[in-house]
Scaffold this active site. Structure first.
Site, PDB file in Angstrom:
ATOM      1  CD  GLU A   1      -6.102   5.003   1.907  1.00  0.00           C
ATOM      2  OE1 GLU A   1      -5.817   6.219   1.756  1.00  0.00           O
ATOM      3  OE2 GLU A   1      -5.385   4.211   2.534  1.00  0.00           O
TER       4      GLU A   1
ATOM      5  CG  ASN B   1      -1.801   1.250   1.248  1.00  0.00           C
ATOM      6  OD1 ASN B   1      -2.711   1.365   0.443  1.00  0.00           O
ATOM      7  ND2 ASN B   1      -1.530   2.171   2.166  1.00  0.00           N
ATOM      8  CD  GLU B   2      -0.981   6.012   0.063  1.00  0.00           C
ATOM      9  OE1 GLU B   2      -0.258   6.518   0.938  1.00  0.00           O
ATOM     10  OE2 GLU B   2      -2.085   6.475  -0.252  1.00  0.00           O
TER      11      GLU B   2
ATOM     12  NE  ARG C   1      -2.614  10.451 -12.658  1.00  0.00           N
ATOM     13  CZ  ARG C   1      -3.274  11.561 -12.316  1.00  0.00           C
ATOM     14  NH1 ARG C   1      -3.570  11.785 -11.048  1.00  0.00           N
ATOM     15  NH2 ARG C   1      -3.629  12.436 -13.225  1.00  0.00           N
TER      16      ARG C   1
END
EC number: 2.4.1.-
Length: 484
Positions: free
Chosen positions: A262, A159-160, A206
């Site tokens: 999220e 995650n991230e 991204r």
């Protein structure tokens, strides 16, 4: 005595697995076709309508699914909200989760689970060091703990982890973890549980990140689903102003399900109106996106909560009522939502210094971890183990020099929207999360210190010396002529 303890662990694991398989038979598993999720029994398109759930904060070592009283308190509230999925950032794989998983199942709620913890994750400082057999043992043990629950929608391998241009090299090791997890699930003959990655929405990389995790000829190394942590829709925004239209174009040819892992910008004057719900669950987006998860259930220091928790009392905030209203009035698109059946995976981005530094050749899995594929991961070690301890220790000087990096990638980064830039002019500051920031380093250090208090001599052995039980486990098994 040790053999008796290990035998007891086998019996406990078998009992929990039996409880899992018997408790969730009424919940159809979710499967993937093309770039969408589907109910495996009804064949209907499945859209994630959920919340991120980690009372105490997502960098907290507390497991919310191991406490029956917490689940008894919260699941009815989650049901009232009208959701079908929760995302949990940290669990203790040594605990019993049968009560909570059964309660979620009975209320039609699925789980997306991050397999990392704040003390067992790929380190941004030294990803090669943190990618070790002991770390994989912890990941595989988490899979063993949850794989038999049909309402496990999928696992996140990271995650991230990539939260800046300077951390793109870590993608190589996260992708290796994806590969290892998928191969482990196959080897242990579990159902085909999706494995994915949850990305920060960083303009600079991204697209490169999305392409990288979905590229290459080795199917096991490609993700099954892609989560995006996106806070670009703030207040009364729109499909265009928020940048959602740009995201649609970016992922329109993506061959696996994409969803918002999220969302829910809190840069508003009062409560969040959640007007983005109408866009997310419309035909305007359903051909590419499969829903999303609002950040977050409980109100923590960053003020994103839908409810306020005080002991056994839960107070529903205005945000809760607003989201409940939006979820209730917005239906899923009819039919299959225009999903794509294309299986064309992405072209791998080229290595470019200072832009994209992930290698397309993945590291080989640590040889000591291969035994787990035939024998299972063995006794779960829980959240008390620090598999990156030696890596963090040798990078203490780097931590002092770099306030903005985080030392692990187990949950979400400490400032999601600061790192996750978007076309929207607003900036969100999501302050607590799974990859502890420099200000949260003390939490990770304390956990690592507690773990190593009786193992100070292990430091010279490197990360492989941190977890001793699995090595003893294999040695005993070999002694008794067991095939590992």
């Amino acid at each position: 005595m040790l053999l008796r303890s290990l035998t007891s662990a086998f019996v406990l694991s078998a009992g929990l697995a039996q409880a899992a398989s018997s408790s969730n038979s009424s919940t159809p598993s979710i499967e993937i076709k093309g770039n969408a999720f589907f109910n495996s029994e009804s064949g209907e398109r499945f859209y994630i309508r959920g919340v991120d759930y980690q009372p105490g904060g997502s960098s907290n070592l507390t497991d919310p699914l191991a406490d029956a009283s917490v689940c008894d308190r919260d699941v009815p509230v989650l049901k009232d909200l009208g959701i079908n999925t929760v995302r949990v950032y940290t669990v203790d794989n040594s605990q019993d989760h049968s009560h909570c998983m059964k309660l979620l199942q009975e209320n039609g709620i699925y789980l997306i689970l991050d397999v990392n913890t704040p003390t067992s994750a790929i380190s941004r400082y030294d990803p090669a060091c943190s990618y070790n057999a002991d770390y994989l043992q912890n990941v595989f043990a988490t899979i063993d703990t949850f794989a038999d629950y049909d309402n496990v929608l999928g696992f996140f391998a990271g995650n991230e982890v990539i939260n800046s241009v300077n951390t793109t090299n870590t993608a190589t090791y996260v992708k290796a973890v994806v590969r290892d997890m998928k191969k482990y699930i196959k080897a242990r003959k579990y159902r085909q549980i999706p494995v994915g990655y949850s990305a920060a929405d960083i303009v600079a990389n991204r697209q490169l990140a999305a392409e990288y995790f979905n590229c290459g000829d080795e199917a096991d190394a490609r993700i099954d689903m892609f989560g995006v942590n996106d806070y670009s829709w703030c207040g009364e925004s729109s499909f265009v102003v928020s940048g959602y239209s740009t995201k649609m174009k970016l992922y329109q040819d993506y061959s696996v399900p994409v969803f918002l892992s999220e969302f829910g910008c809190n840069q508003v004057k009062s409560s969040r109106p959640f007007t983005e719900i109408e866009a997310i669950y419309s035909t305007q987006m359903s051909s590419v996106f499969s829903g999303g998860l609002v950040y977050e259930y409980s109100n923590e220091t960053n003020n994103y909560g839908l409810v306020q928790i005080d002991g056994d009392k839960v107070t529903k905030l205005t945000d809760f009522e607003n989201l409940k209203n939006e979820y209730s009035k917005v239906s899923n698109p009819e039919g299959n939502g225009g999903y794509s059946t294309s299986n064309n995976y992405s072209t791998c981005p080229d290595y470019e210094k200072g832009v994209w530094e992930a290698n397309n050749t993945l590291p080989a899995m640590p040889s000591a971890a291969s035994a787990y594929f035939t024998s299972g991961a063995g006794s779960p070690m829980g959240t008390g183990i620090a598999t990156q301890q030696s890596c963090d220790a040798k990078d203490d000087d780097d931590e002092e020099d770099d306030d903005t990096s985080s030392s692990s990638s187990s949950s979400s980064s400490s400032s999601s929207s600061a790192s996750s830039s978007s076309e929207s002019s607003s900036s969100t500051s999501k302050a607590s999360s799974s990859s502890p920031s420099a200000s949260e380093t003390s939490l990770l250090k304390s956990a690592a210190s507690a773990t190593s208090s009786s193992q100070s001599s292990s430091k010279s052995k490197g990360a492989a010396g941190i977890i001793e039980i699995p090595l003893i486990f294999r040695a005993l098994a070999e002694l008794y002529n067991l095939v590992l």
